[in-house]
Design an enzyme around this catalytic site. Structure first.
Site, PDB file in Angstrom:
ATOM      1  N   ASP A   8      -9.622  10.458   5.663  1.00 20.34           N
ATOM      2  CA  ASP A   8     -10.709   9.018   5.675  1.00 20.34           C
ATOM      3  C   ASP A   8     -10.400   8.202   6.508  1.00 20.34           C
ATOM      4  OD1 ASP A   8     -11.279   5.945   4.135  1.00 20.34           O
ATOM      5  OD2 ASP A   8      -9.903   5.494   4.479  1.00 20.34           O
ATOM      6  N   LEU A   9     -11.674   7.158   6.913  1.00 14.97           N
ATOM      7  CA  LEU A   9     -11.411   6.463   8.154  1.00 14.97           C
ATOM      8  C   LEU A   9     -11.005   5.355   8.381  1.00 14.97           C
ATOM      9  CD1 LEU A   9     -15.310   7.332  10.216  1.00 14.97           C
ATOM     10  CD2 LEU A   9     -13.145   8.085  10.962  1.00 14.97           C
ATOM     11  N   ASP A  10     -11.395   4.525   7.837  1.00 17.98           N
ATOM     12  CA  ASP A  10     -10.938   3.263   8.437  1.00 17.98           C
ATOM     13  C   ASP A  10      -9.389   2.548   7.281  1.00 17.98           C
ATOM     14  OD1 ASP A  10     -12.936   1.358   9.833  1.00 17.98           O
ATOM     15  OD2 ASP A  10     -13.758   2.228   8.129  1.00 17.98           O
ATOM     16  N   THR A  42     -16.084   9.077   4.624  1.00 10.46           N
ATOM     17  CA  THR A  42     -15.951   7.319   4.760  1.00 10.46           C
ATOM     18  C   THR A  42     -16.816   6.751   3.565  1.00 10.46           C
ATOM     19  OG1 THR A  42     -15.500   6.176   5.990  1.00 10.46           O
ATOM     20  CG2 THR A  42     -17.328   7.698   6.243  1.00 10.46           C
ATOM     21  N   LYS A 213     -16.617   9.902  -2.943  1.00 11.31           N
ATOM     22  CA  LYS A 213     -15.980  10.924  -2.663  1.00 11.31           C
ATOM     23  C   LYS A 213     -15.514  12.142  -3.380  1.00 11.31           C
ATOM     24  CE  LYS A 213     -14.914   7.506   0.996  1.00 11.31           C
ATOM     25  NZ  LYS A 213     -13.296   7.785   2.044  1.00 11.31           N
ATOM     26  N   ASP A 236      -6.661   5.779   2.207  1.00  8.43           N
ATOM     27  CA  ASP A 236      -5.561   4.154   1.941  1.00  8.43           C
ATOM     28  C   ASP A 236      -6.014   3.474   0.801  1.00  8.43           C
ATOM     29  OD1 ASP A 236      -7.537   3.486   4.086  1.00  8.43           O
ATOM     30  OD2 ASP A 236      -6.301   2.146   3.902  1.00  8.43           O
ATOM     31  N   SER A 237      -7.512   4.112   0.362  1.00  6.23           N
ATOM     32  CA  SER A 237      -7.559   2.594  -0.422  1.00  6.23           C
ATOM     33  C   SER A 237      -8.870   3.149  -1.482  1.00  6.23           C
ATOM     34  CB  SER A 237      -9.127   1.594   0.670  1.00  6.23           C
ATOM     35  OG  SER A 237      -9.281   0.433  -0.042  1.00  6.23           O
ATOM     36  N   ASN A 239     -11.298   3.527  -2.867  1.00 14.07           N
ATOM     37  CA  ASN A 239     -12.728   3.933  -2.459  1.00 14.07           C
ATOM     38  C   ASN A 239     -12.064   6.055  -2.401  1.00 14.07           C
ATOM     39  OD1 ASN A 239     -11.830   3.371  -0.227  1.00 14.07           O
ATOM     40  ND2 ASN A 239     -13.800   3.962   0.106  1.00 14.07           N
TER      41      ASN A 239
END
Length: 284
Positions: A8-10, A42, A213, A236-237, A239
């Site tokens: 993941d990115l953010d 992402t 995803k 981290d989230s 999604n």
């Protein structure tokens, strides 16, 4: 043995300055040098991801728009799942009526209303007036992060897009008022053709019901002939849950909510401590 790692990115690969650290970049290059396929997964648009990696010399498969798109390392579209246009228009009409800031992720642009920044500025003023303990710097940082993406196109209204020949991959709604977000969530979770996910405290995102995803990861592993048991994922989230549950080995970031950590095999360091690199090196 791990043959593919989805990242993941953010809040994961990106640190608190929305940058990829040298340590994290080196870990990706090391994984690729060891024959491991690295995939960026992402909610962002693929062209935004490409701009982030533009000067790094790194090319990866990109799962974008929370799984609605998959792009090859050379930038070519491999697969996409778009929202039915009539559904998208219904969504945007409601968001505009309710004075939401929104973004529409499409083929080559992120469309956003001209009055969007003003809407968020008004919300910030109301939040600060109601609660003096809230940091205006934190609220402004959230806005700046939202507008740090690459590829924005400003529109007067969603109606400008009705006659456009575009694909609607993702619609993001953003607000600092939690009751407003809850109202939106309750409204849209009843839409049979859509899935709704949360990628940060102040948003919810809508995609086609088959876009996630996890589904994109499964499709990509089939394409690359990689067994899912030989995959890893880190995020981290909320999604990220679909891919974290699917991967053979999963890690939650140290900064992830406990609900996300509970889905994973392990917890790595936070995004300010190069948690992605820590996880990747443990795999290779």
């Amino acid at each position: 043995m791990v043959n593919l790692i989805a990242v993941d990115l953010d809040g994961t690969l990106l640190n608190e300055r929305n940058e990829i650290s040298k340590t994290n970049l080196e870990s990706i290059k090391s994984a690729q040098a060891n024959g491991v396929e690295v995939v960026i997964a992402t909610g962002r648009a693929h062209f935004d991801v490409q701009s982030i990696f533009e000067t790094t010399g790194i090319n990866t498969w990109i799962i974008g728009a929370n799984g609605a798109t998959i792009h090859r390392p050379n930038g070519e579209l491999f697969h996409s799942t778009s929202i039915n246009k009539n559904d998208a228009i219904d969504v945007l009409r409601w968001l505009e009526q309710e004075n939401f800031y929104y973004e529409i992720l499409s083929n080559q642009s992120i469309f956003t209303p001209k009055k969007g920044r003003d809407l968020l500025a008004v919300e910030i003023d109301k939040v600060i007036s109601a609660n003096k303990e809230v940091s205006i710097d934190d609220l402004q940082a959230a806005v700046n992060k939202q507008f740090s993406q690459y590829g924005f196109s400003v529109i007067d209204s969603y109606q400008d897009l009705i006659d456009y020949d575009i694909d609607f991959y993702n619609v993001l709604a953003f607000s600092f008022h939690q009751e407003k977000l809850q109202k939106g969530w309750a409204h849209f979770e009843q839409f049979e053709g859509l899935s709704i996910v949360k990628s940060a405290q102040n948003n919810f995102e809508l995609e086609h019901k088959n876009a996630s995803k996890g589904n994109a990861l499964k499709m990509l592993t089939n394409k690359l002939n990689v067994d899912l048991t030989n995959t890893a994922a880190v995020g981290d989230s909320f999604n990220d849950i679909s891919m974290l549950k699917l991967a053979g080995r999963s890690a939650a970031m140290g900064n992830a909510p406990k609900e996300i950590q509970d889905y994973c095999n392990e917890i790595t360091l936070s995004n300010t401590e190069d948690g992605v690199a820590h996880f990747i090196y443990s795999l290779i």
